[in-house]
Design a protein around this motif. Structure first.
Motif, PDB file in Angstrom:
ATOM      1  N   GLY A 177      -3.746  -7.236   1.920  1.00 14.77           N
ATOM      2  CA  GLY A 177      -4.162  -6.228   0.946  1.00 14.77           C
ATOM      3  C   GLY A 177      -3.288  -6.091  -0.290  1.00 14.77           C
ATOM      4  N   ILE A 178      -2.329  -7.003  -0.471  1.00 15.77           N
ATOM      5  CA  ILE A 178      -1.491  -6.928  -1.685  1.00 15.77           C
ATOM      6  C   ILE A 178      -2.223  -7.658  -2.828  1.00 15.77           C
ATOM      7  CG2 ILE A 178       0.759  -7.527  -2.698  1.00 15.77           C
ATOM      8  CD1 ILE A 178       0.865  -5.377  -0.457  1.00 15.77           C
ATOM      9  N   LYS A 179      -2.380  -6.957  -3.918  1.00 14.03           N
ATOM     10  CA  LYS A 179      -3.160  -7.533  -5.031  1.00 14.03           C
ATOM     11  C   LYS A 179      -2.267  -8.192  -6.090  1.00 14.03           C
ATOM     12  CE  LYS A 179      -7.650  -5.647  -4.927  1.00 14.03           C
ATOM     13  NZ  LYS A 179      -7.672  -4.909  -3.685  1.00 14.03           N
ATOM     14  N   ASN A 180      -1.136  -7.592  -6.336  1.00  6.72           N
ATOM     15  CA  ASN A 180      -0.282  -8.141  -7.391  1.00  6.72           C
ATOM     16  C   ASN A 180       0.668  -9.167  -6.797  1.00  6.72           C
ATOM     17  OD1 ASN A 180      -1.310  -6.456  -9.484  1.00  6.72           O
ATOM     18  ND2 ASN A 180      -0.163  -4.758  -8.571  1.00  6.72           N
ATOM     19  N   ILE A 181       0.282 -10.424  -6.901  1.00  3.64           N
ATOM     20  CA  ILE A 181       1.108 -11.516  -6.375  1.00  3.64           C
ATOM     21  C   ILE A 181       1.257 -12.549  -7.491  1.00  3.64           C
ATOM     22  CG2 ILE A 181       1.323 -13.298  -4.587  1.00  3.64           C
ATOM     23  CD1 ILE A 181      -0.938 -11.660  -3.052  1.00  3.64           C
ATOM     24  N   LYS A 182       2.497 -12.842  -7.852  1.00  5.98           N
ATOM     25  CA  LYS A 182       2.744 -13.824  -8.922  1.00  5.98           C
ATOM     26  C   LYS A 182       3.574 -14.947  -8.346  1.00  5.98           C
ATOM     27  CE  LYS A 182       1.391 -11.226 -12.497  1.00  5.98           C
ATOM     28  NZ  LYS A 182       0.277 -11.575 -13.345  1.00  5.98           N
ATOM     29  N   ILE A 183       3.038 -16.170  -8.384  1.00  4.81           N
ATOM     30  CA  ILE A 183       3.801 -17.320  -7.883  1.00  4.81           C
ATOM     31  C   ILE A 183       4.338 -18.126  -9.057  1.00  4.81           C
ATOM     32  CG2 ILE A 183       3.728 -19.428  -6.503  1.00  4.81           C
ATOM     33  CD1 ILE A 183       1.561 -18.417  -4.874  1.00  4.81           C
ATOM     34  N   TYR A 184       5.611 -18.466  -9.005  1.00  6.01           N
ATOM     35  CA  TYR A 184       6.203 -19.286 -10.061  1.00  6.01           C
ATOM     36  C   TYR A 184       6.948 -20.480  -9.473  1.00  6.01           C
ATOM     37  CZ  TYR A 184       5.334 -15.453 -13.293  1.00  6.01           C
ATOM     38  OH  TYR A 184       4.727 -14.497 -14.064  1.00  6.01           O
ATOM     39  N   ASP A 185       6.708 -21.637 -10.051  1.00  6.42           N
ATOM     40  CA  ASP A 185       7.565 -22.798  -9.809  1.00  6.42           C
ATOM     41  C   ASP A 185       8.745 -22.639 -10.772  1.00  6.42           C
ATOM     42  OD1 ASP A 185       8.825 -25.297 -10.087  1.00  6.42           O
ATOM     43  OD2 ASP A 185       7.020 -26.342  -9.426  1.00  6.42           O
ATOM     44  N   GLY A 186       9.937 -22.460 -10.216  1.00  4.13           N
ATOM     45  CA  GLY A 186      11.112 -22.160 -11.029  1.00  4.13           C
ATOM     46  C   GLY A 186      11.476 -23.249 -12.030  1.00  4.13           C
ATOM     47  N   SER A 187      10.955 -24.481 -11.809  1.00  3.54           N
ATOM     48  CA  SER A 187      11.250 -25.556 -12.773  1.00  3.54           C
ATOM     49  C   SER A 187      10.321 -25.475 -13.974  1.00  3.54           C
ATOM     50  CB  SER A 187      11.043 -26.932 -12.143  1.00  3.54           C
ATOM     51  OG  SER A 187      11.921 -27.094 -11.082  1.00  3.54           O
TER      52      SER A 187
END
Ligand SMILES: Cc1cc2nc3c(=O)[nH]c(=O)nc-3n(C[C@H](O)[C@H](O)[C@H](O)COP(=O)(O)O)c2cc1C
Length: 398
Positions: free
Chosen positions: A279-289
């Motif tokens: 139920g979590i809506k705000n999810i931001k995935i980042y590749d640190g490179s």
């Protein structure tokens, strides 16, 4: 933009846009440029508030002289902040207006002497001091370490305008619109947070002290030295600064990882899917490179949860993750919850150093760290699911 713009009948924006510089402070990407804002108050006496970055003297002087002509003198140059993107044209202004009185505090004058060798025609102000221009009565508020030691703010009592220096400033050039009701607010709120997180964020306590000092002041408009002029919803802008400087965060998660061949990234996808199922809506995935750290920090400033992963790299963290973790420790970000994961092939280096980071930064770990050998399978995948579940649970309980 060539034109000056009226903020009120007798107060003008005389700022300039910079669309050429690639990195602000030679560090932070300026994909959409930046504005250096300066303001001219034309009363019985004339005052200029801050200057702009050194490269744009011609345009800056033309703007000023398109308002007051070439013969009138400027009486005061008020320096709220000495960082060279604002103090860069002090020398040029002094050469053009040799009688101008430079208004600043003790720390300002030390820096003006050291940066520019200027020691004459200074007018020292202390906290609460005032200067009268005619109709306009200016009051000075010392706000040290927001984000330099000499920073102060100037409040015009008649128009209720706060000239706030870098506080409430944002990245982004002003593409025609100067006021908050003329621009894309979603863009500028993001860029204001990126500016806050990367430039001001380390100084949360001084920002809190400044906000307390300004509390109770009737503010109609905030004229910062970068980004739009705020006049539509002052309360909202001030409360964003209040939240950020207290490290308050919203429900949501940043997942950031360092990977060479993709195995660590796959673990991030499993964690993210679990968070979503929970139920979590705000999810931001980042590749640190791939994404510059400034954008990742911007989102870490927004969301309560951080889940960070790294492959092992020469017995250490993968370099972009090493930079990010050391920046977070350096900035002293508080009030976050943490999950960690990673991969290795022989003796490790990623997860062990993420554990050290967790100890240093003192954020609670919401689940057992997961470290997969080469590529995640079986128990590792279960561990990633557990990180997602535990993070979602902790966020809901927060
Ligand atoms: C340049 C380089 C250095 C590495 N250093 C280590 C190390 O010090 N310790 C270790 O256990 N594995 C090390 N590895 C192996 C990787 O961490 C491991 O293969 C990992 O699973 C790769 O994850 P990835 O697919 O997310 O890049 C190294 C790999 C490379 C290419």
């Amino acid at each position: 933009m060539f034109n000056s713009v009226k903020v009120t009948e007798d107060i003008y924006w005389v700022g300039v846009n910079d669309r050429r510089t690639a990195l602000f402070e030679n560090l932070w990407p300026l994909e959409h440029g930046v504005a250096y804002n300066s303001y001219l108050l034309v009363d019985e006496k004339i005052a200029l508030i801050d200057t702009v970055e050194g490269g744009q003297v011609g345009e800056y002087v033309r703007k000023i002289q398109s308002i007051i002509g070439t013969h009138k003198k400027i009486d005061y140059l008020i320096i709220n902040h000495m960082e060279p993107d604002h103090s860069g044209l002090i020398q040029s202004v002094v050469e053009l207006y040799p009688d101008i009185k430079i208004v600043g505090n003790e720390k300002t004058f030390g820096m003006i002497a050291d940066f520019y060798g200027i020691t004459n025609n200074t007018h020292l102000v202390k906290d609460g001091d005032e200067i009268n221009l005619g109709k306009h009565q200016l009051k000075f508020y010392m706000t040290p370490m927001v984000h330099w030691p000499e920073t102060m703010m100037t409040y015009d009592q008649s128009s209720q305008i706060l000239f706030s220096g870098d506080a409430f400033g944002s990245f982004g050039a002003l593409d025609g619109g100067i006021f908050d009701d003329e621009v894309d607010l979603v863009f500028f709120e993001e860029e204001m947070r990126r500016y806050y997180a990367n430039i001001v964020g380390k100084y949360g306590a001084p920002v809190q002290a400044a906000l307390k000092k300004l509390h109770g002041l009737e503010i109609s408009t905030i004229c910062a030295t970068h980004g739009p002029i705020w006049r539509s919803d002052i309360q909202k802008v001030v409360s964003l600064y209040d939240q950020w400087s207290k490290c308050e965060a919203e429900e949501g998660v940043v997942i950031v990882y360092g990977t060479m061949y993709g195995n660590t990234g796959k673990m991030a996808e499993t964690i993210a899917r679990t968070l979503s199922e929970e139920g979590i809506k705000n999810i931001k995935i980042y590749d640190g490179s791939k994404t510059h750290m400034s954008y990742i920090l911007r989102d870490i400033w927004k969301y309560k949860g951080l889940i960070i992963g790294s492959c092992a790299y020469n017995n250490n963290l993968f370099p972009p993750i090493e930079s990010l973790t050391s920046k977070l420790v350096h900035m002293g970000v508080k009030n976050r919850i943490l999950g960690i994961f990673g991969t290795y092939s022989w003796s490790g280096g990623g997860v062990i150093n993420l554990k050290k980071f967790a100890e240093q930064i003192k954020w609670p770990l919401i689940a057992e760290p997961v470290e997969a050998k080469c590529a995640a399978c079986g128990n590792d995948i279960d561990g990633c699911v557990m990180i997602g579940k535990q993070m979602a649970k902790a966020l809901k309980e927060a």
